[in-house]
Design an enzyme around this catalytic site. Sequence first.
Site, short mmCIF file in Angstrom:
data_model
loop_
_atom_site.label_atom_id
_atom_site.label_comp_id
_atom_site.label_asym_id
_atom_site.label_seq_id
_atom_site.Cartn_x
_atom_site.Cartn_y
_atom_site.Cartn_z
N ASP A 77 0.86 -1.19 0.00
CA ASP A 77 0.00 0.00 0.00
C ASP A 77 0.89 1.23 0.00
OD1 ASP A 77 -2.50 -1.32 0.09
OD2 ASP A 77 -2.40 -1.50 2.27
N ASP B 67 -7.16 -1.35 -4.70
CA ASP B 67 -8.28 -0.94 -3.86
C ASP B 67 -9.14 0.11 -4.56
OD1 ASP B 67 -7.19 -2.56 -1.82
OD2 ASP B 67 -6.00 -0.89 -1.04
#
Length: 161
Positions: free
Chosen positions: A121, A137
């Site tokens: 991330d 995402d």
Amino acid sequence: MTMPIKNFLFWAAAVLGVVFDQITKMAIAQNMTLTDPPQTIPLWAGVFHITYVTNKGAAFSWFSEDGSWLRWLSLGVSLALAALAIWGARLPRWEQLGYGLIMAGAVGNGIDRFMLGEVIDFLDFRLIRFPIFNFADVFINLGILCLLFVAFGPSSSDKKS
């Protein structure tokens, strides 16, 4: 003479999304160091940073204690969506795009889960203190928005009247 690909927009969104997601994650992993506290690059100080972290769980670090089952969920979702696109009916454009984006996210994060045991991330919106996330995402959420638009947006019968 070539046959058109059924649900072409689905496949285009899925493939392009996975490629983009994986290239961005690779760029982060190769150019930043995974540290504690996390290495961060402010693009707009206090608003948006690139911050390198990993996540063993799902969105917002849910199930981070034991998220190993999430790799199988990613695989199952990906296989179900591929089956829908291959053997199902020709989907309307917004559904193709929605399901293709969801597949891109599931495959993108699934690759990380199978290869690394965790997801990379790096998108860090600090202004609203949002959890750090990645493009997979983003694609999943955009795909859901497309499907919500189909479900609750104007129908084709509304446009005719």
